[in-house]
Design a protein around this motif. Sequence first.
Motif, PDB file in Angstrom:
ATOM      1  N   ARG A  34      -0.439  -3.177   1.519  1.00  0.00           N
ATOM      2  CA  ARG A  34      -0.928  -3.194   0.283  1.00  0.00           C
ATOM      3  C   ARG A  34      -1.567  -1.447   0.042  1.00  0.00           C
ATOM      4  NH1 ARG A  34      -5.081  -6.939  -1.713  1.00  0.00           N
ATOM      5  NH2 ARG A  34      -4.723  -8.967  -1.178  1.00  0.00           N
ATOM      6  N   HIS A  35      -1.458  -0.843  -0.822  1.00  0.00           N
ATOM      7  CA  HIS A  35      -1.836   0.601  -1.414  1.00  0.00           C
ATOM      8  C   HIS A  35      -3.472   0.894  -1.485  1.00  0.00           C
ATOM      9  CE1 HIS A  35       2.250  -0.694  -3.216  1.00  0.00           C
ATOM     10  NE2 HIS A  35       2.455   0.029  -2.231  1.00  0.00           N
ATOM     11  N   PRO A  36      -4.388   0.683  -0.155  1.00  0.00           N
ATOM     12  CA  PRO A  36      -5.415   1.337  -0.943  1.00  0.00           C
ATOM     13  C   PRO A  36      -6.031   2.085  -2.084  1.00  0.00           C
ATOM     14  CG  PRO A  36      -5.107   0.777   1.075  1.00  0.00           C
ATOM     15  CD  PRO A  36      -3.898   1.306   0.588  1.00  0.00           C
ATOM     16  N   SER A  37      -4.958   3.159  -1.370  1.00  0.00           N
ATOM     17  CA  SER A  37      -6.194   4.219  -2.531  1.00  0.00           C
ATOM     18  C   SER A  37      -6.012   4.321  -4.017  1.00  0.00           C
ATOM     19  CB  SER A  37      -5.026   5.622  -2.372  1.00  0.00           C
ATOM     20  OG  SER A  37      -3.583   5.673  -2.238  1.00  0.00           O
ATOM     21  N   TRP A  38      -4.566   2.925  -4.180  1.00  0.00           N
ATOM     22  CA  TRP A  38      -4.433   3.147  -5.728  1.00  0.00           C
ATOM     23  C   TRP A  38      -4.641   1.661  -6.546  1.00  0.00           C
ATOM     24  CZ3 TRP A  38       1.806   3.085  -5.070  1.00  0.00           C
ATOM     25  CH2 TRP A  38       2.225   5.097  -4.187  1.00  0.00           C
ATOM     26  N   GLY A  39      -5.340   0.487  -4.659  1.00  0.00           N
ATOM     27  CA  GLY A  39      -5.786  -0.571  -5.245  1.00  0.00           C
ATOM     28  C   GLY A  39      -5.007  -1.871  -6.101  1.00  0.00           C
ATOM     29  N   GLY A 111       3.936  17.014  -9.812  1.00  0.00           N
ATOM     30  CA  GLY A 111       3.913  16.119  -8.548  1.00  0.00           C
ATOM     31  C   GLY A 111       4.903  17.425  -7.170  1.00  0.00           C
ATOM     32  N   PRO A 112       5.392  17.135  -5.980  1.00  0.00           N
ATOM     33  CA  PRO A 112       5.141  15.738  -5.909  1.00  0.00           C
ATOM     34  C   PRO A 112       4.033  14.796  -5.326  1.00  0.00           C
ATOM     35  CG  PRO A 112       7.212  17.103  -5.144  1.00  0.00           C
ATOM     36  CD  PRO A 112       6.231  17.760  -5.430  1.00  0.00           C
ATOM     37  N   LEU A 113       3.797  13.907  -5.550  1.00  0.00           N
ATOM     38  CA  LEU A 113       2.698  13.014  -5.200  1.00  0.00           C
ATOM     39  C   LEU A 113       2.599  12.438  -3.538  1.00  0.00           C
ATOM     40  CD1 LEU A 113       1.163  12.212  -8.380  1.00  0.00           C
ATOM     41  CD2 LEU A 113       1.120  14.184  -7.319  1.00  0.00           C
ATOM     42  N   PRO A 114       1.317  12.153  -3.032  1.00  0.00           N
ATOM     43  CA  PRO A 114       1.734  11.343  -1.454  1.00  0.00           C
ATOM     44  C   PRO A 114       1.588  10.217  -1.762  1.00  0.00           C
ATOM     45  CG  PRO A 114      -0.244  12.308  -1.508  1.00  0.00           C
ATOM     46  CD  PRO A 114       0.266  13.442  -2.696  1.00  0.00           C
ATOM     47  N   GLY A 115       2.486   9.063  -0.685  1.00  0.00           N
ATOM     48  CA  GLY A 115       1.838   7.157  -0.691  1.00  0.00           C
ATOM     49  C   GLY A 115       2.738   7.445  -0.106  1.00  0.00           C
ATOM     50  N   TRP A 127       6.057   8.301   1.589  1.00  0.00           N
ATOM     51  CA  TRP A 127       7.279   8.878   0.683  1.00  0.00           C
ATOM     52  C   TRP A 127       6.404   9.470  -0.366  1.00  0.00           C
ATOM     53  CZ3 TRP A 127       5.023   4.130   0.974  1.00  0.00           C
ATOM     54  CH2 TRP A 127       3.590   3.409  -0.208  1.00  0.00           C
ATOM     55  N   SER A 128       7.142  10.647  -1.302  1.00  0.00           N
ATOM     56  CA  SER A 128       6.920  11.378  -2.148  1.00  0.00           C
ATOM     57  C   SER A 128       6.507  10.691  -3.276  1.00  0.00           C
ATOM     58  CB  SER A 128       7.092  12.977  -1.954  1.00  0.00           C
ATOM     59  OG  SER A 128       6.222  12.833  -0.606  1.00  0.00           O
ATOM     60  N   MET A 129       6.602  11.060  -4.463  1.00  0.00           N
ATOM     61  CA  MET A 129       7.147  10.511  -5.817  1.00  0.00           C
ATOM     62  C   MET A 129       6.750  11.616  -6.821  1.00  0.00           C
ATOM     63  SD  MET A 129       4.319   7.418  -5.411  1.00  0.00           S
ATOM     64  CE  MET A 129       5.156   6.060  -6.813  1.00  0.00           C
ATOM     65  N   LEU A 130       7.769  11.953  -7.095  1.00  0.00           N
ATOM     66  CA  LEU A 130       7.495  12.935  -9.336  1.00  0.00           C
ATOM     67  C   LEU A 130       8.243  12.582 -10.016  1.00  0.00           C
ATOM     68  CD1 LEU A 130       8.117  16.438  -8.891  1.00  0.00           C
ATOM     69  CD2 LEU A 130      10.495  15.743  -9.181  1.00  0.00           C
ATOM     70  N   PHE A 131       7.077  13.389 -10.973  1.00  0.00           N
ATOM     71  CA  PHE A 131       6.912  12.763 -12.209  1.00  0.00           C
ATOM     72  C   PHE A 131       7.557  13.135 -13.330  1.00  0.00           C
ATOM     73  CE2 PHE A 131       4.550   9.952  -9.516  1.00  0.00           C
ATOM     74  CZ  PHE A 131       4.813   8.343  -9.310  1.00  0.00           C
ATOM     75  N   ILE A 132       7.772  13.084 -14.296  1.00  0.00           N
ATOM     76  CA  ILE A 132       7.809  13.561 -15.199  1.00  0.00           C
ATOM     77  C   ILE A 132       7.117  13.809 -16.624  1.00  0.00           C
ATOM     78  CG2 ILE A 132       9.791  14.803 -17.856  1.00  0.00           C
ATOM     79  CD1 ILE A 132      11.663  12.470 -15.212  1.00  0.00           C
ATOM     80  N   GLU A 133       6.349  14.621 -16.494  1.00  0.00           N
ATOM     81  CA  GLU A 133       5.417  14.899 -18.028  1.00  0.00           C
ATOM     82  C   GLU A 133       5.603  13.933 -19.467  1.00  0.00           C
ATOM     83  OE1 GLU A 133       3.277  18.307 -20.675  1.00  0.00           O
ATOM     84  OE2 GLU A 133       2.397  18.527 -18.592  1.00  0.00           O
ATOM     85  N   ASP A 134       5.131  13.182 -19.609  1.00  0.00           N
ATOM     86  CA  ASP A 134       6.139  12.143 -21.475  1.00  0.00           C
ATOM     87  C   ASP A 134       5.769  12.930 -22.076  1.00  0.00           C
ATOM     88  OD1 ASP A 134       6.579  10.523 -22.751  1.00  0.00           O
ATOM     89  OD2 ASP A 134       4.507   9.169 -22.607  1.00  0.00           O
ATOM     90  N   ASP A 135       6.828  13.794 -23.200  1.00  0.00           N
ATOM     91  CA  ASP A 135       6.582  14.140 -24.255  1.00  0.00           C
ATOM     92  C   ASP A 135       7.328  13.337 -24.913  1.00  0.00           C
ATOM     93  OD1 ASP A 135       9.380  14.170 -23.225  1.00  0.00           O
ATOM     94  OD2 ASP A 135       9.759  17.068 -23.395  1.00  0.00           O
ATOM     95  N   THR A 136       7.672  11.864 -24.911  1.00  0.00           N
ATOM     96  CA  THR A 136       8.666  11.533 -25.347  1.00  0.00           C
ATOM     97  C   THR A 136       8.025  10.572 -27.008  1.00  0.00           C
ATOM     98  OG1 THR A 136       7.047   9.007 -24.501  1.00  0.00           O
ATOM     99  CG2 THR A 136       9.747  10.546 -23.645  1.00  0.00           C
TER     100      THR A 136
END
Length: 257
Positions: A34-39, A111-115, A127-136
């Motif tokens: 489970r990922h409690p902080s994400w639900g 990010g990076p954002l923690p998990g 882990w750490s996660m990195l996303f891309i701002e949506d410009d699509t």
Amino acid sequence: MNVAFDHLVHLTERPEQAKTAFEQWGFTAIHGGRHPSWGTYNALCCFEHLRYIEWIGIADEQTAKTCGNPLIAQLVADRQEGNGFSQFAFRTNNIGAVAAHLKRNGFTPIGPLPGSRERDDGKRLTWSMLFIEDDTDGAFRYPFFIQWGDGDDVRMNELAPLMHHRIGASSLSSIGVYTLDLRRAIDAYRRLFGLPVPRFGRDEAGAYAELAVGGIALCFYEADHRPSTRPFLCRLVGMQEQRRIEIDGGTYIVSRP
């Protein structure tokens, strides 16, 4: 950019049911955690080269809606359309360098954002996660990037038993992705990863443009019959049997070497 394919995210109301179904077809699959902080919570099926499928479900919708993680926000949005593949991730050992690469090439990193989550044996995975701002403008989806707290050698040692399947040695080889603007998606992915021109082909799903990224093939199909930018097809190779598996909105093509 030095990355390797990491995992495909499959949104489902009941990850445990997807796990059971894959076990009945001869795969090894496990409960994740489970990922409690994400639900959310998940189940997993691992393949060669540290690639895996993540079946993920939303257990606490309010937490999922307010947690602020872009992946979970995407899952919440996709849930309105129904179960199925949602996202995919590439693994890196230097997420800071990936962020710098994105900026140099005109992308905006988030990010990076923690998990983290706790395994059944009590070990805490990080882990750490990195996303891309949506410009699509909704024409296609960017992947995200992940760096694990443990190195590849440690993870390989721990996950090796989970990569053995009764159905045969296996590898996740390609993902089929819908796009509403094929040329724009290909141009963006080429710029993102520094790739040559795509290979064009046709299969049972239609005409596609293929890019080789991180050890797998990404096959982009123009969604001319429904407004979708979700992955829809996952190919698994190296099995003793050949079959097509339809489960919770996702299609898996299992084939021999």
